[in-house]
Design an enzyme around this catalytic site. Structure first.
Site, PDB file in Angstrom:
ATOM      1  N   ASP A 252      34.548  39.135  41.626  1.00 42.49           N
ATOM      2  CA  ASP A 252      33.470  39.619  42.490  1.00 42.49           C
ATOM      3  C   ASP A 252      32.160  39.537  41.725  1.00 42.49           C
ATOM      4  O   ASP A 252      32.126  39.714  40.489  1.00 42.49           O
ATOM      5  CB  ASP A 252      33.728  41.067  42.914  1.00 42.49           C
TER       6      ASP A 252
ATOM      7  N   ASP B 222      35.045  37.504  50.698  1.00 40.26           N
ATOM      8  CA  ASP B 222      34.915  38.772  51.417  1.00 40.26           C
ATOM      9  C   ASP B 222      33.927  38.647  52.565  1.00 40.26           C
ATOM     10  O   ASP B 222      34.116  39.236  53.645  1.00 40.26           O
ATOM     11  CB  ASP B 222      34.458  39.879  50.457  1.00 40.26           C
TER      12      ASP B 222
END
Length: 276
Positions: free
Chosen positions: A129, A145
């Site tokens: 991330d 995401d």
């Protein structure tokens, strides 16, 4: 307003596969760039406090929840991917559904790839991330995401609108209207009862045809009876006139029979005529 025909299942499958590949490639490419250029825990302001990058490795779900059961999230992602692939080959014919499911499949495959092939091992790999938007939420996320969240919101909207996966649209409930068709004058339009409200078009057509035939038969019988009554009345009137004429002739004959016969003239009793 023209209604677009649903896509062939093969075309919809091609759209899903193509968008999934693009989404997966975008996710893995951005993660590759981040791993090459960012250090874990270092913040980089891209657009001030509006958009920031920082490298993190997420062993769990959103907000790093479930760090000890990473394999469960891996199996869940795999199940979602398999379900989308089954729908792709069996049900989807809508272009809109194909685009949304393709984006969802690409996002799922992006994070599943991290779970399967990144450290520390198979099914328990940590997801890369790096995107942070503090004005929207404090979480750190990635391109996969973004595809997943956008697709889920789009699916909710599509379901509410009523578009099916085969490209058709769910029929909206409409108020039932009562209509009636009459063959003759004097028929009043009114509300139909509950039974007639839900009858099929064929049943209604048959019922109206039978009703029209029955009304025609009744009307014909009424006309025949009226004509018969008029004929009987005329016959009775003619009989009465004939009887009156017969009685009048009989009275004339009786009167002629009862009249006294006149005596023949007797020349002797006639008064003498005086010749001039």
């Amino acid at each position: 307003m023209t209604v677009r025909k649903p896509l062939a299942r093969a075309a919809a499958s091609a759209i899903i596969a193509g968008i999934a590949v693009v989404a997966l490639a975008a996710d893995q490419f951005t993660k590759h760039l981040v791993l090459q250029n960012l250090q874990e825990g270092v913040w980089v302001n891209v657009i001030g406090e509006f958009l920031r990058f920082t490298l993190t490795f997420n062993p769990g779900a959103a907000f790093s929840m479930g760090e000890g059961v990473t394999w469960i999230f891996s199996l869940a992602l795999a199940a979602v991917a398999v379900a989308i692939i089954v729908l792709m080959f069996t049900r989807v014919k809508s272009r809109l559904w194909a685009v949304v499911l393709g984006a969802l499949l690409g996002g799922v495959l992006g994070n599943l790839t991290d779970r399967l092939f990144r450290a520390p091992g198979f099914l328990v790999g940590h997801v890369v991330d790096f995107i942070n938007t503090p004005w929207m939420m404090p979480a750190i996320y990635n391109v996969a995401d973004m595809f997943i969240v956008t697709s889920m919101i789009s699916i909710a909207i599509i379901v509410l609108v009523g578009i099916r996966m085969d490209g058709t649209r769910e029929a909206k409930p409409e108020a039932t209207t009562a209509t009636a068709e009459a063959a003759g004058a004097g028929v009043v339009l009114g509300a139909i009862d509950e039974e007639d409200r839900y009858e099929s078009r064929r049943e209604r057509r048959d019922r109206l045809a039978a009703q029209s035939s029955s009304e025609g038969t009744t009307h014909s019988m009424t006309e025949n009876r009226r004509e018969e009554a008029e004929a009987d009345a005329l016959a009775e009137k003619q009989a009465a006139v004939a009887e009156e004429l017969s009685d009048a002739d009989a009275q004339d004959v009786d009167a002629a029979d009862d009249a006294p016969e006149s005596a023949p003239e007797n020349p002797d009793t006639l008064p003498a005529r005086h010749d001039a």
